[in-house]
Design a protein around this motif. Structure first.
Motif, PDB file in Angstrom:
ATOM      1  N   ALA A  12       2.276  -2.548   4.878  1.00 63.51           N
ATOM      2  CA  ALA A  12       3.321  -3.542   4.638  1.00 63.51           C
ATOM      3  C   ALA A  12       2.765  -4.905   4.235  1.00 63.51           C
ATOM      4  N   SER A  13       1.457  -5.035   4.112  1.00 60.02           N
ATOM      5  CA  SER A  13       0.893  -6.368   3.813  1.00 60.02           C
ATOM      6  C   SER A  13       0.887  -6.674   2.320  1.00 60.02           C
ATOM      7  N   SER A  14       1.257  -5.708   1.489  1.00 63.15           N
ATOM      8  CA  SER A  14       1.053  -5.891   0.048  1.00 63.15           C
ATOM      9  C   SER A  14       2.042  -5.037  -0.739  1.00 63.15           C
ATOM     10  N   GLY A  15       2.282  -5.405  -1.962  1.00 62.71           N
ATOM     11  CA  GLY A  15       2.961  -4.549  -2.932  1.00 62.71           C
ATOM     12  C   GLY A  15       4.265  -3.921  -2.480  1.00 62.71           C
ATOM     13  N   ALA A  59      -2.412  -2.986  13.723  1.00 61.20           N
ATOM     14  CA  ALA A  59      -3.568  -2.526  12.958  1.00 61.20           C
ATOM     15  C   ALA A  59      -3.484  -1.010  12.829  1.00 61.20           C
ATOM     16  N   LEU A  60      -3.711  -0.514  11.615  1.00 58.45           N
ATOM     17  CA  LEU A  60      -3.737   0.941  11.408  1.00 58.45           C
ATOM     18  C   LEU A  60      -4.666   1.252  10.248  1.00 58.45           C
ATOM     19  N   ASP A  61      -5.635   2.130  10.514  1.00 55.42           N
ATOM     20  CA  ASP A  61      -6.471   2.651   9.434  1.00 55.42           C
ATOM     21  C   ASP A  61      -6.206   4.145   9.323  1.00 55.42           C
ATOM     22  N   LEU A  62      -5.557   4.538   8.240  1.00 59.61           N
ATOM     23  CA  LEU A  62      -5.171   5.944   8.069  1.00 59.61           C
ATOM     24  C   LEU A  62      -6.372   6.861   7.873  1.00 59.61           C
ATOM     25  N   LEU A  63      -7.548   6.273   7.640  1.00 63.02           N
ATOM     26  CA  LEU A  63      -8.760   7.089   7.516  1.00 63.02           C
ATOM     27  C   LEU A  63      -9.309   7.486   8.886  1.00 63.02           C
ATOM     28  N   ASP A  64      -8.731   6.919   9.939  1.00 64.87           N
ATOM     29  CA  ASP A  64      -9.284   7.065  11.280  1.00 64.87           C
ATOM     30  C   ASP A  64      -8.228   7.661  12.227  1.00 64.87           C
ATOM     31  N   ASN A  85       6.250   6.025   5.278  1.00 62.77           N
ATOM     32  CA  ASN A  85       4.831   6.308   5.025  1.00 62.77           C
ATOM     33  C   ASN A  85       4.484   5.760   3.641  1.00 62.77           C
ATOM     34  N   ASN A  86       4.137   4.478   3.602  1.00 65.49           N
ATOM     35  CA  ASN A  86       3.881   3.844   2.305  1.00 65.49           C
ATOM     36  C   ASN A  86       2.402   3.649   2.006  1.00 65.49           C
ATOM     37  N   ALA A  87       1.611   3.332   3.020  1.00 64.65           N
ATOM     38  CA  ALA A  87       0.203   2.972   2.759  1.00 64.65           C
ATOM     39  C   ALA A  87      -0.509   4.073   1.987  1.00 64.65           C
ATOM     40  N   GLY A  88      -1.334   3.665   1.050  1.00 67.02           N
ATOM     41  CA  GLY A  88      -2.094   4.626   0.269  1.00 67.02           C
ATOM     42  C   GLY A  88      -3.131   3.889  -0.545  1.00 67.02           C
ATOM     43  N   ALA A  89      -3.961   4.653  -1.220  1.00 65.37           N
ATOM     44  CA  ALA A  89      -4.984   4.040  -2.068  1.00 65.37           C
ATOM     45  C   ALA A  89      -5.251   4.973  -3.232  1.00 65.37           C
ATOM     46  N   VAL A 137       6.151   7.352   0.462  1.00 64.38           N
ATOM     47  CA  VAL A 137       5.932   6.808  -0.881  1.00 64.38           C
ATOM     48  C   VAL A 137       4.834   7.658  -1.520  1.00 64.38           C
ATOM     49  N   ALA A 138       5.255   8.553  -2.397  1.00 60.48           N
ATOM     50  CA  ALA A 138       4.301   9.430  -3.086  1.00 60.48           C
ATOM     51  C   ALA A 138       3.932   8.761  -4.405  1.00 60.48           C
ATOM     52  N   SER A 139       4.183   9.428  -5.528  1.00 59.93           N
ATOM     53  CA  SER A 139       3.780   8.898  -6.838  1.00 59.93           C
ATOM     54  C   SER A 139       4.212   9.902  -7.899  1.00 59.93           C
ATOM     55  N   THR A 140       4.252   9.474  -9.152  1.00 55.02           N
ATOM     56  CA  THR A 140       4.404  10.468 -10.222  1.00 55.02           C
ATOM     57  C   THR A 140       3.234  11.453 -10.154  1.00 55.02           C
ATOM     58  N   ALA A 155      -3.982  14.781  -3.477  1.00 52.50           N
ATOM     59  CA  ALA A 155      -3.502  14.222  -2.214  1.00 52.50           C
ATOM     60  C   ALA A 155      -1.997  13.968  -2.248  1.00 52.50           C
ATOM     61  N   LYS A 156      -1.505  13.411  -3.346  1.00 47.47           N
ATOM     62  CA  LYS A 156      -0.062  13.116  -3.415  1.00 47.47           C
ATOM     63  C   LYS A 156       0.749  14.410  -3.549  1.00 47.47           C
ATOM     64  N   HIS A 157       0.212  15.435  -4.252  1.00 48.25           N
ATOM     65  CA  HIS A 157       0.887  16.739  -4.253  1.00 48.25           C
ATOM     66  C   HIS A 157       0.938  17.285  -2.816  1.00 48.25           C
ATOM     67  N   PRO A 182       7.025   6.720  -7.439  1.00 47.42           N
ATOM     68  CA  PRO A 182       7.002   5.658  -8.450  1.00 47.42           C
ATOM     69  C   PRO A 182       6.008   5.951  -9.574  1.00 47.42           C
ATOM     70  N   GLY A 183       6.334   5.405 -10.755  1.00 44.55           N
ATOM     71  CA  GLY A 183       5.339   5.291 -11.814  1.00 44.55           C
ATOM     72  C   GLY A 183       4.506   4.049 -11.539  1.00 44.55           C
ATOM     73  N   TYR A 184       3.922   3.466 -12.552  1.00 46.55           N
ATOM     74  CA  TYR A 184       3.117   2.258 -12.312  1.00 46.55           C
ATOM     75  C   TYR A 184       4.022   1.101 -11.877  1.00 46.55           C
ATOM     76  N   VAL A 185       3.645   0.496 -10.731  1.00 49.65           N
ATOM     77  CA  VAL A 185       4.437  -0.578 -10.134  1.00 49.65           C
ATOM     78  C   VAL A 185       3.624  -1.872 -10.204  1.00 49.65           C
ATOM     79  N   ALA A 186       4.318  -2.992 -10.352  1.00 45.54           N
ATOM     80  CA  ALA A 186       3.638  -4.294 -10.445  1.00 45.54           C
ATOM     81  C   ALA A 186       3.150  -4.719  -9.059  1.00 45.54           C
ATOM     82  N   PRO A 188      -0.745  -5.243  -6.455  1.00 41.83           N
ATOM     83  CA  PRO A 188      -2.206  -5.400  -6.513  1.00 41.83           C
ATOM     84  C   PRO A 188      -2.932  -4.094  -6.845  1.00 41.83           C
ATOM     85  N   MET A 189      -2.382  -2.942  -6.423  1.00 39.36           N
ATOM     86  CA  MET A 189      -3.038  -1.666  -6.759  1.00 39.36           C
ATOM     87  C   MET A 189      -3.104  -1.480  -8.274  1.00 39.36           C
ATOM     88  N   THR A 190      -2.010  -1.779  -8.948  1.00 42.19           N
ATOM     89  CA  THR A 190      -1.993  -1.631 -10.411  1.00 42.19           C
ATOM     90  C   THR A 190      -2.888  -2.679 -11.070  1.00 42.19           C
TER      91      THR A 190
HETATM   92  N1  LIG Z   1       1.172   0.550  -7.536  1.00 44.72           N
HETATM   93  C1  LIG Z   1       1.521   1.652  -8.167  1.00 44.72           C
HETATM   94  O1  LIG Z   1       1.563   1.697  -9.398  1.00 44.72           O
HETATM   95  C2  LIG Z   1       1.914   2.891  -7.394  1.00 44.72           C
HETATM   96  C3  LIG Z   1       2.469   3.957  -8.106  1.00 44.72           C
HETATM   97  C4  LIG Z   1       2.837   5.103  -7.424  1.00 44.72           C
HETATM   98  C5  LIG Z   1       2.652   5.194  -6.060  1.00 44.72           C
HETATM   99  N2  LIG Z   1       2.105   4.146  -5.403  1.00 44.72           N
HETATM  100  C6  LIG Z   1       1.914   4.302  -3.955  1.00 44.72           C
HETATM  101  O2  LIG Z   1       2.622   3.275  -3.294  1.00 44.72           O
HETATM  102  C7  LIG Z   1       1.970   2.956  -2.065  1.00 44.72           C
HETATM  103  C8  LIG Z   1       1.735   1.447  -1.993  1.00 44.72           C
HETATM  104  O3  LIG Z   1       0.995   1.068  -3.131  1.00 44.72           O
HETATM  105  P1  LIG Z   1       0.853  -0.472  -3.578  1.00 44.72           P
HETATM  106  O4  LIG Z   1       0.785  -0.457  -5.048  1.00 44.72           O
HETATM  107  O5  LIG Z   1       1.855  -1.296  -2.879  1.00 44.72           O
HETATM  108  O6  LIG Z   1      -0.625  -0.743  -3.018  1.00 44.72           O
HETATM  109  P2  LIG Z   1      -1.342  -2.089  -2.492  1.00 44.72           P
HETATM  110  O7  LIG Z   1      -0.700  -3.290  -3.053  1.00 44.72           O
HETATM  111  O8  LIG Z   1      -2.794  -1.841  -2.722  1.00 44.72           O
HETATM  112  O9  LIG Z   1      -1.051  -2.032  -0.924  1.00 44.72           O
HETATM  113  C9  LIG Z   1      -1.589  -0.996  -0.146  1.00 44.72           C
HETATM  114  C10 LIG Z   1      -1.211  -1.198   1.312  1.00 44.72           C
HETATM  115  O10 LIG Z   1      -1.766  -0.115   2.059  1.00 44.72           O
HETATM  116  C11 LIG Z   1      -2.644  -0.636   3.074  1.00 44.72           C
HETATM  117  N3  LIG Z   1      -3.794   0.252   3.212  1.00 44.72           N
HETATM  118  C12 LIG Z   1      -4.775   0.478   2.303  1.00 44.72           C
HETATM  119  N4  LIG Z   1      -5.694   1.319   2.797  1.00 44.72           N
HETATM  120  C13 LIG Z   1      -5.265   1.647   4.051  1.00 44.72           C
HETATM  121  C14 LIG Z   1      -5.782   2.477   5.076  1.00 44.72           C
HETATM  122  N5  LIG Z   1      -6.942   3.138   4.950  1.00 44.72           N
HETATM  123  N6  LIG Z   1      -5.073   2.601   6.221  1.00 44.72           N
HETATM  124  C15 LIG Z   1      -3.919   1.949   6.381  1.00 44.72           C
HETATM  125  N7  LIG Z   1      -3.374   1.125   5.471  1.00 44.72           N
HETATM  126  C16 LIG Z   1      -4.049   0.983   4.307  1.00 44.72           C
HETATM  127  C17 LIG Z   1      -3.062  -2.031   2.563  1.00 44.72           C
HETATM  128  O11 LIG Z   1      -3.403  -2.945   3.600  1.00 44.72           O
HETATM  129  P3  LIG Z   1      -4.941  -3.044   4.150  1.00 44.72           P
HETATM  130  O12 LIG Z   1      -5.810  -3.091   2.933  1.00 44.72           O
HETATM  131  O13 LIG Z   1      -5.014  -4.253   5.022  1.00 44.72           O
HETATM  132  O14 LIG Z   1      -5.108  -1.795   4.945  1.00 44.72           O
HETATM  133  C18 LIG Z   1      -1.764  -2.498   1.901  1.00 44.72           C
HETATM  134  O15 LIG Z   1      -0.875  -2.997   2.861  1.00 44.72           O
HETATM  135  C19 LIG Z   1       0.703   3.802  -2.037  1.00 44.72           C
HETATM  136  O16 LIG Z   1       0.909   4.964  -1.283  1.00 44.72           O
HETATM  137  C20 LIG Z   1       0.484   4.165  -3.500  1.00 44.72           C
HETATM  138  O17 LIG Z   1      -0.242   5.355  -3.663  1.00 44.72           O
HETATM  139  C21 LIG Z   1       1.738   2.991  -6.028  1.00 44.72           C
END
Ligand SMILES: NC(=O)c1ccc[n+]([C@@H]2O[C@H](COP(=O)([O-])OP(=O)(O)OC[C@H]3O[C@@H](n4cnc5c(N)ncnc54)[C@H](OP(=O)(O)O)[C@@H]3O)[C@@H](O)[C@H]2O)c1
Length: 255
Positions: A12-15, A59-64, A85-89, A137-140, A155-157, A182-186, A188-190
């Motif tokens: 929830a800290s971003s995007g 605090a949550l690290d989904l890798l742990d 369930n939004n967090a992803g990378a 929150v999955a993805s195309t 992973a998203k499948h 979602p497709g590409y979203v505005a 920080p990940m994009t």
């Molecule tokens: N942007 C796109 O174009 C797009 C398109 C389709 C789907 N999505 C999906 O939408 C979701 C959000 O994407 P976004 O674009 O908003 O990304 P973002 O701006 O990079 O934000 C990602 C968020 O996830 C958290 N996060 C990252 N790694 C984490 C971990 N290991 N454990 C827990 N939290 C973690 C981050 O905070 P910390 O770094 O502090 O953990 C941040 O709050 C993701 O699942 C992504 O796959 C995005």
């Protein structure tokens, strides 16, 4: 919404996660927001509280797995109604350079981590009754393949796979389970994706943007608020017959 409507939004800290938190923020709502770095949630907490909601950072690290279990323990007595369930990378690499570590990292954060969190919180969500919902929150990339993202795509499948199975399992119990794609979203990940393309091609940001938007009939980035609006709707009573679905928000990219 009643005072007992507690909502957990991961990432929830971003995007998109930030936009989802703000979309749900209203008097009578108790928002639980997570990220690896809870300090990064400060500004979101302020904005959420300014809209009259109660807000807590976790605090949550989904890798742990231990971090996931610790959050579930913290939320044990919270009457959780909605889990987002939004967090992803997203990391990219050509198939031959996708090593085991990259593949496993993408699975862990985008599929296994949300699975573990959902499993840990499921009894609470089921106990909540008929207006409980899970939205992933999955993805195309959960629906179609694309070059250089085999690990993220797998992973998203996978995320959609367990989401659909869970939906079938709990359908009679009132809990609804859906995903948005979602497709590409505005966000920080994009921006990181665009910087990566620029670094690899030596082109401009505009050229990189044109390249990623080539797959979208609308030729524009989706706004995070558009995704948040669909997540909010899917968690609402108005969506009570929508279950086990993966709804695209992609300007027609997967149409
Ligand atoms: N942007 C796109 O174009 C797009 C398109 C389709 C789907 N999505 C999906 O939408 C979701 C959000 O994407 P976004 O674009 O908003 O990304 P973002 O701006 O990079 O934000 C990602 C968020 O996830 C958290 N996060 C990252 N790694 C984490 C971990 N290991 N454990 C827990 N939290 C973690 C981050 O905070 P910390 O770094 O502090 O953990 C941040 O709050 C993701 O699942 C992504 O796959 C995005």
């Amino acid at each position: 919404m009643s005072a007992s409507r507690a909502i957990l939004v991961t990432g929830a800290s971003s995007g998109i996660g930030r936009a989802v938190a703000l979309r749900f923020a209203a008097p009578g709502v108790e928002l639980h927001l997570s990220a690896r770095d809870p300090r990064a949630l400060e500004l979101v907490l302020e904005d959420v509280r300014a809209r009259g909601a109660a807000a807590h950072a976790h605090a949550l690290d989904l890798l742990d797995a231990a971090s996931i279990a610790a959050l579930a323990r913290t939320l044990r007595d919270v009457p959780l109604a909605v889990l987002v369930n939004n967090a992803g990378a997203a990391e990219s690499a050509p198939f031959l350079r996708t090593d085991d570590a990259l593949f496993e990292r993408m699975l862990a954060i985008n599929c296994t981590g949300p699975f573990r969190l959902t499993r840990a919180l499921l009894p609470q969500l089921l106990a909540h009754g008929a207006d409980a919902a899970i939205v992933c929150v999955a993805s195309t990339a959960a629906k179609v393949g694309a070059p250089y993202v085999a690990a993220y795509t797998a992973a998203k499948h996978g995320l959609l796979g367990w989401m659909r199975s869970l939906a079938a399992e709990v359908a009679k119990k009132g809990l609804r389970v859906n995903a948005v794609c979602p497709g590409y979203v505005a966000t920080p990940m994009t921006e990181r994706t665009l910087a990566n393309i620029q670094a690899k091609t030596g082109g401009t940001r505009e050229q990189a943007l044109e390249a990623i938007l080539a797959s979208s009939p609308q030729r524009r980035l989706v706004e995070p608020e558009e995704v948040a609006a669909l997540v909010h709707f899917l968690a609402s009573r108005e969506a009570r017959s929508i279950h086990g679905q993966a709804l695209a928000v992609d300007g027609g990219a997967t149409s």
